[in-house]
Design an enzyme around this catalytic site. Sequence first.
Site, PDB file in Angstrom:
ATOM      1  N   HIS A 143      31.370  54.238  32.473  1.00 42.82           N
ATOM      2  CA  HIS A 143      31.059  55.414  31.650  1.00 42.82           C
ATOM      3  C   HIS A 143      31.299  55.142  30.169  1.00 42.82           C
ATOM      4  CE1 HIS A 143      35.433  56.584  32.233  1.00 42.82           C
ATOM      5  NE2 HIS A 143      35.285  56.992  30.984  1.00 42.82           N
ATOM      6  N   ASP A 162      33.856  52.219  38.685  1.00 45.55           N
ATOM      7  CA  ASP A 162      33.587  52.570  37.287  1.00 45.55           C
ATOM      8  C   ASP A 162      33.943  51.398  36.365  1.00 45.55           C
ATOM      9  OD1 ASP A 162      33.149  53.816  34.873  1.00 45.55           O
ATOM     10  OD2 ASP A 162      34.357  55.583  35.322  1.00 45.55           O
ATOM     11  N   SER A 180      40.405  55.509  29.173  1.00 42.33           N
ATOM     12  CA  SER A 180      39.297  55.026  29.990  1.00 42.33           C
ATOM     13  C   SER A 180      39.055  53.554  29.699  1.00 42.33           C
ATOM     14  CB  SER A 180      38.021  55.821  29.691  1.00 42.33           C
ATOM     15  OG  SER A 180      38.144  57.142  30.130  1.00 42.33           O
TER      16      SER A 180
END
Length: 738
Positions: A85, A228, A673
């Site tokens: 992402h 991810d 992240s």
Amino acid sequence: MKKLVLYLLLCCSFIFTASADEGMWMLHLLKQQKLAEMQKLGLELEDYDIYDPDGISLKDAVVFFGRGCTGEVISSEGLVLTNHHCGYGQIQNHSSLENNYLDDGFWAMTRTEELPNPGLTVAFIDRMEDVTDYVKQCLERDKKQDTDGVFFLSPSYLNRIAREKAGEELLAVPGTEVEIKPFFNGNQYYMFTKKIYSDIRLVGAPPSSIGKFGADTDNWMWPRHTGDFALFRIYADKEGNPADYSPENVPLKPKRWLKISAGGVEESDFAMIMGFPGTTHKYYTSWEVAERRDIDNRVRIDMREVRQKAMLEEMLNDPAVKIQYAAKYSGSTNAYKNAIGTNWAIDMRDFEQLKLEQQNRLSEWAKNNRKPEYIEALKEIERIVDERADLRYRSWMLNEGIIRAVEFANVPQRGWNMLTQAVDSAAAEGADSNVPDGIEDAVLQLEQDYNLFADKDYNIDVDKRVSVAMLTEYTRLIGIEKQPAFFNILYTRFNGDVEAFIDYIFDRSLFGNRENWDLFYSDPRAFISDKAKMEQLRNDPMFLFARSVTEEALSLGTQLSKYDVPFSLARRTYMEGILAMDGPYTHFPDANLTLRLTYGQVKGYQPRDAVTYAHQTTLKGVMEKEDPDNWEFVVAEKLKTLYLEKDFGSYALADGNMPVNFVATTHTTGGNSGSPVLNGKGDLIGINFDRNWEGVGGDIQYLPDYQRSIIVDIRYVLFVIDKFAGADHLIEELELIR
């Protein structure tokens, strides 16, 4: 009496547990603050192995990726690992109907196939330096210039004096930038020297069916089954310096890269995360907690429920609309879930009372130590929060109820302004022609505005349906005298009938339907020369609506801004008191996108009575969630084949299952992240990519029993690269510890 003793024991247990895993710690202070505790939990390194200002350490393998993520260098050839992402925009930019890398994934099998990404950067932190005394000297020197009293938190001012301190010689080094950031509301300052690389190329990414598996439905949720991750490579000139993209550039030879542990994790294993967390509010006062819960979050929850219900009805009624509005719906529910989770945590752990106890402790200490300024600071914070409540509520209602929810409230106005101003100027100058010279630019801009507004993901019927729902709720909750000025027409002309008001706006607006636009665009000069039509355009209700909403937002912002400086000054004094009372090494500063370390253990949790979540998920869970009719849960055929044949290579668990994700008690937030998750030896065991719903309140107060970081198991990353993608050349590039 027994109940009181039990209560006190539980409170002590909570405080002790919180101190074990809570915190986003500054690397250079680990020895003074947390190193001994980390070593008891399983860390086998010294503080200088993690951060060494005069040598090479783990921090040299961690990068700030893009505009708000973290990445880690994992090879001697500048290979960087981050979240899917975090690289989604780059993957999307390279995708087309012929090469749909979002759906199919992308793997560069040679260096020449790696794709450049203009505008993407990664930054290494070369050095962190305490410059508190220097900043205070500069503030004293420049106080006459600081007429508004804002320099102590001003990024532009702090970065200006950072450049002064660094000097021309350092700044002449290619790619070097310096930045000073405030900590503890301006009680401390650190300068960061960064090396920024701008030739970053896409190397590999799994299909979205792996990289975004579960998408919005699973967002903030555990158990999770998402791969991810994405791979990029840093390129430099032949001397290893940062340089703009060039075919002549070569892969960077980094100072340090991470070794990768393929041995996996077990329950209670030590884990630590290094990264760039974005924003937390650990030092909220009780009044700010209540404000966050009762205004910010409550408005967001209530208004987004209205919007999402209206959107979902339209999406379920029409598959085309479902495709058009999938991303908009997902974007709305993301912060909505966060707000619900935060309010749940605030109430369940009574954050308001916890912060009140801290305030009372400071007040008592200040009284005993003759420091009345800290008590006065608390009174000032309370006063401001109380005084701004109505303005803040109106601002949040306007933002969530209109600006974010009503699409036509954001209609581009530049072309309309240009055209009406040109006609009005010509009339004021007494021009003979009804069509002034130079309208071509205005018409061209108007066309660009229309195409931007009525793009492929815009649906007039949906906008009207959602707008009726939002304005009905907004006008029910906000008094008439506090609404944007244009809303007066709703009452004077339509007697409060929101649906009729919305129909009027779309029927009479140039952008309200295709017929109105085509009538204008077929012959703009004839349209403009018609005084009646031009008058109608000048009074176009959609543009006037948007202008009025913008003016109301600016007005509220201006009124609220008068509290900014006194509030910041009061918070600075409050934090000064906390640090004076507890000592300089007791607390960690709120997150602000600077390099931090958090640590804890691999551990599951119990979200509610009789429900227990394990620490690990496997590929079996992916297959259990598969739904070929739901894009969020589609499973690639090759992945199913690998699962059925149990072709997991050396990456499987001892029981033969393929690990996918795990959770740890580490304290993370947005910005983490892509952060590397490391074991006690400093080897990479996973990539952080999310938090659980029950833990989002940790931005205010850490929740030891509930807060978990959700992590891609590095073995799943290796499995996807190796077995799914067949990119074994990338596996060979890594330094694996099996």
